[in-house]
Scaffold this active site. Structure first.
Site, PDB file in Angstrom:
ATOM      1  N   ALA A  66     117.401  -6.641  63.973  1.00  0.00           N
ATOM      2  CA  ALA A  66     116.095  -6.148  63.537  1.00  0.00           C
ATOM      3  C   ALA A  66     115.690  -4.989  64.441  1.00  0.00           C
ATOM      4  O   ALA A  66     116.091  -4.923  65.612  1.00  0.00           O
ATOM      5  CB  ALA A  66     115.069  -7.262  63.631  1.00  0.00           C
ATOM      6  N   GLY A 109     119.930  -9.850  63.381  1.00  0.00           N
ATOM      7  CA  GLY A 109     119.834  -9.710  61.927  1.00  0.00           C
ATOM      8  C   GLY A 109     121.070  -9.088  61.296  1.00  0.00           C
ATOM      9  O   GLY A 109     121.280  -9.223  60.087  1.00  0.00           O
ATOM     10  N   GLU A 112     123.318 -12.026  60.924  1.00  0.00           N
ATOM     11  CA  GLU A 112     122.713 -12.857  59.869  1.00  0.00           C
ATOM     12  C   GLU A 112     122.974 -12.253  58.482  1.00  0.00           C
ATOM     13  O   GLU A 112     123.211 -12.968  57.516  1.00  0.00           O
ATOM     14  CB  GLU A 112     121.215 -13.023  60.128  1.00  0.00           C
ATOM     15  CG  GLU A 112     120.948 -13.907  61.342  1.00  0.00           C
ATOM     16  CD  GLU A 112     119.488 -13.921  61.759  1.00  0.00           C
ATOM     17  OE1 GLU A 112     118.909 -12.817  61.919  1.00  0.00           O
ATOM     18  OE2 GLU A 112     118.918 -15.012  61.919  1.00  0.00           O
ATOM     19  N   GLU A 132     118.767 -13.095  70.160  1.00  0.00           N
ATOM     20  CA  GLU A 132     117.305 -13.142  70.035  1.00  0.00           C
ATOM     21  C   GLU A 132     116.577 -13.822  71.188  1.00  0.00           C
ATOM     22  O   GLU A 132     115.460 -13.441  71.552  1.00  0.00           O
ATOM     23  CB  GLU A 132     116.900 -13.838  68.719  1.00  0.00           C
ATOM     24  CG  GLU A 132     117.031 -12.974  67.476  1.00  0.00           C
ATOM     25  CD  GLU A 132     118.408 -13.004  66.842  1.00  0.00           C
ATOM     26  OE1 GLU A 132     119.369 -13.443  67.520  1.00  0.00           O
ATOM     27  OE2 GLU A 132     118.523 -12.589  65.684  1.00  0.00           O
TER      28      GLU A 132
HETATM   29  N1  COA Z   1     116.246  -1.922  67.326  1.00  0.00           N
HETATM   30  C1  COA Z   1     115.798  -0.692  67.629  1.00  0.00           C
HETATM   31  N2  COA Z   1     116.541   0.247  68.241  1.00  0.00           N
HETATM   32  C2  COA Z   1     117.800  -0.085  68.577  1.00  0.00           C
HETATM   33  C3  COA Z   1     118.339  -1.350  68.291  1.00  0.00           C
HETATM   34  C4  COA Z   1     117.501  -2.297  67.640  1.00  0.00           C
HETATM   35  N3  COA Z   1     117.932  -3.523  67.322  1.00  0.00           N
HETATM   36  N4  COA Z   1     119.614  -1.389  68.741  1.00  0.00           N
HETATM   37  C5  COA Z   1     119.861  -0.176  69.279  1.00  0.00           C
HETATM   38  N5  COA Z   1     118.766   0.604  69.179  1.00  0.00           N
HETATM   39  C6  COA Z   1     118.605   1.991  69.654  1.00  0.00           C
HETATM   40  C7  COA Z   1     118.475   2.069  71.160  1.00  0.00           C
HETATM   41  O1  COA Z   1     117.145   1.839  71.554  1.00  0.00           O
HETATM   42  C8  COA Z   1     118.933   3.484  71.404  1.00  0.00           C
HETATM   43  O2  COA Z   1     117.877   4.351  71.117  1.00  0.00           O
HETATM   44  P1  COA Z   1     117.666   5.718  72.000  1.00  0.00           P
HETATM   45  O3  COA Z   1     118.887   6.560  71.694  1.00  0.00           O
HETATM   46  O4  COA Z   1     116.385   6.297  71.467  1.00  0.00           O
HETATM   47  O5  COA Z   1     117.609   5.271  73.417  1.00  0.00           O
HETATM   48  C9  COA Z   1     120.007   3.697  70.343  1.00  0.00           C
HETATM   49  O6  COA Z   1     119.794   2.700  69.351  1.00  0.00           O
HETATM   50  C10 COA Z   1     121.405   3.515  70.884  1.00  0.00           C
HETATM   51  O7  COA Z   1     121.441   2.267  71.549  1.00  0.00           O
HETATM   52  P2  COA Z   1     122.225   2.050  72.929  1.00  0.00           P
HETATM   53  O8  COA Z   1     121.773   0.759  73.493  1.00  0.00           O
HETATM   54  O9  COA Z   1     122.087   3.271  73.785  1.00  0.00           O
HETATM   55  O10 COA Z   1     123.714   1.981  72.350  1.00  0.00           O
HETATM   56  P3  COA Z   1     124.968   1.208  72.922  1.00  0.00           P
HETATM   57  O11 COA Z   1     126.090   1.610  72.038  1.00  0.00           O
HETATM   58  O12 COA Z   1     125.096   1.425  74.387  1.00  0.00           O
HETATM   59  O13 COA Z   1     124.631  -0.362  72.713  1.00  0.00           O
HETATM   60  C11 COA Z   1     123.916  -2.275  71.428  1.00  0.00           C
HETATM   61  C12 COA Z   1     124.566  -0.886  71.429  1.00  0.00           C
HETATM   62  C13 COA Z   1     123.850  -2.701  69.980  1.00  0.00           C
HETATM   63  C14 COA Z   1     124.763  -3.269  72.255  1.00  0.00           C
HETATM   64  C15 COA Z   1     122.524  -2.201  72.079  1.00  0.00           C
HETATM   65  O14 COA Z   1     121.825  -1.113  71.501  1.00  0.00           O
HETATM   66  C16 COA Z   1     121.678  -3.433  71.856  1.00  0.00           C
HETATM   67  O15 COA Z   1     121.848  -4.399  72.589  1.00  0.00           O
HETATM   68  N6  COA Z   1     120.766  -3.412  70.867  1.00  0.00           N
HETATM   69  C17 COA Z   1     119.843  -4.489  70.608  1.00  0.00           C
HETATM   70  C18 COA Z   1     120.551  -5.644  69.952  1.00  0.00           C
HETATM   71  C19 COA Z   1     119.607  -6.795  69.718  1.00  0.00           C
HETATM   72  O16 COA Z   1     119.048  -7.396  70.627  1.00  0.00           O
HETATM   73  N7  COA Z   1     119.444  -7.139  68.446  1.00  0.00           N
HETATM   74  C20 COA Z   1     118.689  -8.287  68.037  1.00  0.00           C
HETATM   75  C21 COA Z   1     117.344  -7.916  67.652  1.00  0.00           C
HETATM   76  S1  COA Z   1     116.531  -9.392  67.062  1.00  0.00           S
END
Ligand code: COA
Length: 258
Positions: A66, A109, A112, A132
């Site tokens: 999400a 998500g 999911e 989460e």
């Molecule tokens: N919601 C909003 N923005 C997100 C996102 C999410 N779920 N996942 C990634 N982004 C954004 C980051 O904030 C970043 O934005 P920025 O460029 O403005 O800083 C961009 O996407 C790239 O993310 P980044 O973390 O730099 O990429 P990465 O390749 O190093 O890591 C992930 C990728 C997916 C491991 C990491 O982004 C992450 O852990 N995301 C959240 C996952 C999460 O907790 N999801 C469950 C939500 S309920």
């Protein structure tokens, strides 16, 4: 039809949906959910679509969960509205088979969404997890239910309580995905799987899904009744006569019943 957050196309009976927000790892915001509803509605009505394949844009993520910016503002009322949970329920109960092609991070998500699909295949760089609890919420779009059903209660609890993500190979080993391929081959692998389904009797495919899914949610006895009724319908169908005749006549069947 054009969507703000999705790319879609239809080729050889396969309706393809690509979540297209690569800059934010294809995070699922409200717009994506609305676009997914609309794209699924359009594919439902389109006789040219027999199977739907879902994937994410870019090489890094399927869907990284999400949108956390939106999530921060959500209220208890939003939780009860459970938009994402209901969208994924719609996908699980969708009239046409669905294949998730996980091309990278499938988190929260995103996992999911993949779990709501019938079949999951993954590229070698894919990662699957439900992180989460790190945000002090729980997987609320089916994650607490579907993960345990797919990989067992103990593994699901370990993944949910610790937030540990599994790589593609481990996902295959625990039955979360059925196939792992190099990233460059993922689209073809998904299309191959979809093509295999498309070559089968369409009504049989539909009723097989119904029987498996109903049986999974109820007791075996009820599932067996659904299986029996589905088979009776198929025995009475033209496509069953065509399928059996084609085998005996050593030719390809020409099914009509989509
Ligand atoms: N919601 C909003 N923005 C997100 C996102 C999410 N779920 N996942 C990634 N982004 C954004 C980051 O904030 C970043 O934005 P920025 O460029 O403005 O800083 C961009 O996407 C790239 O993310 P980044 O973390 O730099 O990429 P990465 O390749 O190093 O890591 C992930 C990728 C997916 C491991 C990491 O982004 C992450 O852990 N995301 C959240 C996952 C999460 O907790 N999801 C469950 C939500 S309920």
């Amino acid at each position: 039809m054009a969507y703000e957050t999705l790319l879609t196309d239809i080729q050889h009976g396969i309706g393809s949906i690509v979540v297209n927000r690569p800059d934010v790892r294809n995070a699922m915001n409200r717009r994506v959910m609305e676009d997914l509803h609309a794209a699924l509605d359009a594919f439902r009505e389109d006789d040219g679509v027999g199977v739907v394949v879902l994937t994410g844009a870019g090489e890094k993520a399927f869907v990284a969960g999400a949108d956390i910016g939106e999530l921060r503002e959500r209220t208890a009322r939003d939780g009860l509205a459970a938009r994402m949970q209901r969208l994924y329920d719609e996908i699980e109960g969708y009239e046409k088979p669905t294949v998730a092609a996980a091309n990278g991070y499938a988190l929260g998500g995103g996992l999911e969404l993949a779990m709501a699909c019938d079949i999951r295949i993954a590229s070698e760089n894919a990662r699957f997890g439900l992180p989460e609890t790190a945000l002090s919420i729980i997987p609320g779009a089916g994650g607490t239910q579907r993960l345990a059903r797919l990989v067992g209660k103990g593994r699901a609890l370990e993944m949910i309580l610790t937030g540990r993500a599994v790589d593609a190979e481990e996902a295959r080993a625990i039955g979360l995905v059925t196939k792992v391929v190099p990233q460059a081959e993922l689209v073809d692998a998904a299309r191959e799987t979809a093509g295999q389904i498309l070559s089968k009797g369409p009504l049989a495919v539909r009723l097989a899904r119904l029987a498996v899914q109903t049986g999974f949610e109820t007791d075996q006895k009820t599932g067996l009744v659904v299986e029996r009724l589905a088979q009776a319908l198929l025995y009475a169908s033209e496509d069953k006569r065509e399928g059996t005749s084609a085998f005996i006549e050593k030719r390809k069947p020409d099914f009509k019943g989509r």
